[in-house]
Enzyme design. Structure first.
Site, PDB file in Angstrom:
ATOM      1  N   HIS A  46      -5.028  -5.906   6.596  1.00 47.11           N
ATOM      2  CA  HIS A  46      -6.082  -5.228   5.828  1.00 47.11           C
ATOM      3  C   HIS A  46      -7.237  -6.167   5.461  1.00 47.11           C
ATOM      4  CE1 HIS A  46      -3.973  -1.348   5.471  1.00 47.11           C
ATOM      5  NE2 HIS A  46      -3.000  -2.122   5.869  1.00 47.11           N
ATOM      6  N   SER A  63      -4.147  -1.538   0.177  1.00 49.89           N
ATOM      7  CA  SER A  63      -3.063  -2.339   0.761  1.00 49.89           C
ATOM      8  C   SER A  63      -3.561  -3.757   1.005  1.00 49.89           C
ATOM      9  CB  SER A  63      -2.618  -1.734   2.089  1.00 49.89           C
ATOM     10  OG  SER A  63      -1.870  -2.692   2.824  1.00 49.89           O
ATOM     11  N   GLY A  87       0.837  -1.194   0.000  1.00 47.66           N
ATOM     12  CA  GLY A  87       0.000   0.000   0.000  1.00 47.66           C
ATOM     13  C   GLY A  87       0.876   1.249   0.000  1.00 47.66           C
ATOM     14  N   SER A  88       2.011   1.169   0.680  1.00 48.42           N
ATOM     15  CA  SER A  88       2.934   2.307   0.703  1.00 48.42           C
ATOM     16  C   SER A  88       3.463   2.580  -0.699  1.00 48.42           C
ATOM     17  CB  SER A  88       4.107   2.009   1.637  1.00 48.42           C
ATOM     18  OG  SER A  88       3.628   1.699   2.912  1.00 48.42           O
ATOM     19  N   ASP A 121      -7.324   1.395   4.137  1.00 46.36           N
ATOM     20  CA  ASP A 121      -8.044   0.876   5.304  1.00 46.36           C
ATOM     21  C   ASP A 121      -9.550   0.775   5.054  1.00 46.36           C
ATOM     22  OD1 ASP A 121      -5.642   0.883   6.545  1.00 46.36           O
ATOM     23  OD2 ASP A 121      -5.964   2.738   7.667  1.00 46.36           O
ATOM     24  N   ASN A 137      11.207   0.022  -9.060  1.00 45.30           N
ATOM     25  CA  ASN A 137      10.660  -1.285  -9.378  1.00 45.30           C
ATOM     26  C   ASN A 137       9.812  -1.695  -8.187  1.00 45.30           C
ATOM     27  OD1 ASN A 137       9.922  -3.868  -9.847  1.00 45.30           O
ATOM     28  ND2 ASN A 137      11.976  -4.685 -10.159  1.00 45.30           N
TER      29      ASN A 137
HETATM   30  C1  LIG Z   1      -4.037   4.357   5.586  1.00 43.18           C
HETATM   31  C2  LIG Z   1      -2.858   3.521   5.208  1.00 43.18           C
HETATM   32  N1  LIG Z   1      -2.189   3.811   4.093  1.00 43.18           N
HETATM   33  C3  LIG Z   1      -1.127   3.078   3.704  1.00 43.18           C
HETATM   34  C4  LIG Z   1      -0.703   1.986   4.405  1.00 43.18           C
HETATM   35  C5  LIG Z   1       0.487   1.215   3.954  1.00 43.18           C
HETATM   36  O1  LIG Z   1       0.189  -0.071   3.475  1.00 43.18           O
HETATM   37  P1  LIG Z   1       1.301  -1.199   3.397  1.00 43.18           P
HETATM   38  O2  LIG Z   1       1.531  -1.709   4.782  1.00 43.18           O
HETATM   39  O3  LIG Z   1       0.752  -2.232   2.503  1.00 43.18           O
HETATM   40  O4  LIG Z   1       2.542  -0.570   2.854  1.00 43.18           O
HETATM   41  C6  LIG Z   1      -1.369   1.644   5.578  1.00 43.18           C
HETATM   42  C7  LIG Z   1      -0.903   0.477   6.345  1.00 43.18           C
HETATM   43  O5  LIG Z   1      -1.514  -0.093   7.187  1.00 43.18           O
HETATM   44  C8  LIG Z   1      -2.479   2.419   5.994  1.00 43.18           C
HETATM   45  O6  LIG Z   1      -3.155   2.116   7.113  1.00 43.18           O
END
Ligand SMILES: Cc1ncc(COP(=O)(O)O)c(C=O)c1O
Length: 666
Positions: free
Chosen positions: A449, A444, A315-316, A423, A517
């Site tokens: 999740h 994510s 998600g990041s 979320d 990547n």
């Molecule tokens: C609102 C939100 N955005 C982004 C992320 C990041 O997701 P990931 O852990 O898959 O990188 C999270 C992670 O829990 C999140 O709660």
């Protein structure tokens, strides 16, 4: 959108074109081991034989039983039509039509023939039963001498209906104007096969291949290796059965013991299907994104009602891609430039904020509302400056932001809207899924999740241009869009002029963005496919659990601010936020420690007030107004899980622990 169904119709090509003849026979004919190749080559040498003769000879040479009888029947029943058909196709015996297969786990094959094929289809079915050729879906034969184009249109319509695919998911591969017309009329994708009579090499209206290997790069099905199929297939089946057994053995060990078993705030909820898919994908050993990833992108986009989904590794990463994409020069004046401002909140997950900083943009922080924990919408307009270019916020803990008001502002000030939907999967605003409102949205698939792939994420958009830019940033910044392992999809691999590179520099290595990547593997996507099937159930369970906890905690409303759904929304909560009122006779930390000591997991609202975190000490930002509520949630809020792993007995235990806490404290 990926192609799901291939329809072949290129009979004449095979005998028309010497150039293609061998290639066609040997690359697509599923029995093309060495011996078979020799047999086919021998039989078809300089062939002017009829379809019937050639098929018969091949099948006899391959020693299939009753072939003679079958083929005799064929001739007896349809002999005249066969001869007539040969005349129809310009006097060329369109050998092998109805015998071409292209099938793997993902692509379904339909054979289209102008000739009645009933007896032949029986022969083919026998071959399938013997494991000599891969299974196929259906053979269509024209039963009478009806209109050829109409017949083909009818077949395409039937495929759409029975497979539940759209026209854009069907590729019709043919060599004649009739197939091209049918494709035009039905709207499906057309791929031409060049031969001496159609001379399509120079036609640019649709892709034309001269070599069947090119077909592979256009539609990306790995060529099916028939030789080892039987053995492999059998072994795969045995392995996957063992995986099923393994899952059952593991499941039997799971038992909830109140006070001893930890009640997690979230986690993986899976069964044998996820495990089987994972192992299935790993046996393919393609490793990088492939059939499962394509299917997931397709199905997930459909679920949310968005055109394009691009998988990424978290998600990041999805957030990073969303913001980075908006800096692309391809967006002209609308591109984000260093120093531009992005409206967001300081209360949340760091990687919603980080891409703004990483792209040299300036976050403008607005405080949040208590109860909804979303951005204070009425402050947004006042916070907008000349440099403001976008709004990028998350639906906090799954609670949709006030999209009506935000979309009005976005329109009025010509801003980008990016929804961090990480979320909030399954949440709706006015009946429409969140993640489908902004220009771009992200998801994510980390285990906490709503659905998981272990690690994984997705970027979604309705905009084709943005989709291409996002893909470029995700895939090293490249200009080329070939699938992994494929070349020359664009047909201009060595005939482009880009930047200051010499003309004809390999398009594979041309970069239009400073990219990353951030791709995903097929193993992750395979898990996602099984999870996606469970998503409606997960959504339901999260909502039910939220309701149960709400009902119970209502008793203690004097001490807690309870969560409040945004107006007109139907949240699918990520967690149950509980704000300990400042006047309560206990602190947030006291109750959190009590719950944790009793094996109940709690979480803070991620980074609290992010700008108080050490990482952001030297960051440039602007605060609009105060961040009073943001500080309050940092000090007083925690949340509990509502995911579907929280069963009735766990909820009962949770209630008991809360009651005990209040008995002891008050
Ligand atoms: C609102 C939100 N955005 C982004 C992320 C990041 O997701 P990931 O852990 O898959 O990188 C999270 C992670 O829990 C999140 O709660």
């Amino acid at each position: 959108m990926s192609i799901k169904v291939l329809v072949f119709d290129f009979d004449g090509t095979i005998v028309d074109s010497n150039e293609l003849k061998d290639k066609a026979y040997f690359e697509l004919f599923p029995l093309a081991d060495k011996k078979t190749k020799e047999i086919i080559r021998e039989i078809s040498k300089g062939s002017r034989k009829t379809r019937y003769q050639i098929i018969k000879e091949i099948l006899l040479a391959l020693k299939f039983e009753n072939i003679e009888k079958e083929t005799e029947n064929h001739v007896q029943k349809y002999g005249e039509v066969v001869e007539k058909d040969i005349v129809d196709s310009g006097g060329v015996p369109n050998a092998f039509e109805g015998l071409w297969f292209f099938h793997n786990n993902k692509y379904i094959l339909y054979l289209l023939s102008g000739t009645p094929l009933e007896p032949l289809s029986q022969v083919v079915e026998k071959l399938v039963a013997k494991g000599k050729i891969p299974a196929f879906k259906k053979i269509y034969g024209r039963v009478d001498n009806s209109d050829e184009r109409l017949f083909k249109e009818q077949v395409i319509t039937e495929i759409i209906k029975t497979e539940g695919v759209s026209t854009k998911e069907i590729a019709l591969i043919g060599d004649g104007p009739s197939e091209r017309d049918v494709a035009l009329k039905t709207g499906c994708i057309f791929i031409g096969i060049s031969n001496e009579s159609n001379n399509w090499k120079t036609n640019n209206d649709f892709p034309v291949i001269t070599d069947f290997k090119e077909l592979q790069s256009l539609i990306n099905p790995p060529l099916f290796l028939i030789k080892n199929m039987k053995k492999e297939k059998q072994l795969r089946k045995e392995i996957l059965n063992k995986v099923r057994e393994f899952y059952q053995a593991r499941k039997q060990k799971e038992k909830f013991i109140p006070g001893e078993s930890y009640i997690n705030y979230s986690g993986r909820v899976y069964d044998e299907k996820e495990m089987i898919n994972l192992v299935d994908a790993s046996l393919d050993f393609w490793l990088t994104a492939d059939r499962y990833a394509k299917q997931f992108e397709n199905d997930f986009a459909k679920f949310l009602g968005i055109k394009y989904c691009l998988l990424t590794n978290s998600g990041s990463s999805a957030n990073l891609l969303a913001i980075s994409a908006l800096t692309s020069p391809e967006l002209g004046k609308k591109r984000l430039k260093p120093g531009d401002e992005i409206i967001t909140v300081a209360c949340g997950f760091p990687t919603t904020l980080n891409p703004i900083i990483q792209n040299n943009l300036i976050p403008v922080f607005i405080d949040i509302e208590l109860g909804t924990y979303n951005i204070q919408v009425e402050k947004i307009e006042k916070a907008i400056s000349k440099k403001t270019k976008a709004i990028f916020v998350a639906h906090t803990l799954g609670n949709p932001i006030n999209l009506d008001k935000i979309l009005k502002i976005v329109k009025k000030y010509n801003l980008w809207l990016i929804e961090d939907n990480c979320d909030a999967l399954g949440s709706k605003y006015k009946g429409q899924y969140t993640g489908s409102f902004g220009h771009i949205s992200t998801c994510s698939f980390f285990p906490a999740h709503h659905i998981t792939m272990g690690e994984g994420g997705a970027v979604l958009t309705d905009d084709l241009k943005l989709k291409k830019i996002i893909a470029s940033f995700r895939d090293w910044g490249r200009d080329c869009w070939c699938e992994p392992g494929h070349d020359n999809t664009c047909k201009k691999r060595f005939s482009r002029k880009s930047g200051k590179l010499p003309f004809g520099y390999d398009h594979k290595y041309i970069y239009s963005h400073i990219g990353y990547n951030l791709k995903i593997t097929d193993m992750q996507a395979a898990i996602g496919i099984a999870q996606l099937e469970k998503l409606p159930l997960f959504i339901k369970k999260r909502k039910e659990n939220f309701k149960e906890i709400y009902k119970f905690l209502k008793l203690y409303e004097n001490y807690f601010v309870l969560p409040q759904a945004e107006k007109d929304s139907q949240p699918c909560w990520f967690g149950f936020p509980i704000l300990v009122k400042p006047e309560a006779p206990f602190s947030r930390n006291e109750i959190v420690n009590y719950l944790e000591d009793n094996k109940i997991a709690t979480r803070m609202l991620f980074g609290g007030n992010l700008i108080k975190q050490p990482a952001y000490e030297n960051t440039k930002y602007r605060i609009f107004g105060s961040l009073k509520n943001t500080d309050l949630i940092m000090n007083n809020l925690f949340w509990l899980g509502v995911y579907s792993g929280i069963t009735k007995e766990k909820l009962n235990y949770l209630t008991k622990v809360f009651n005990k806490f209040f008995k002891e404290k008050l």
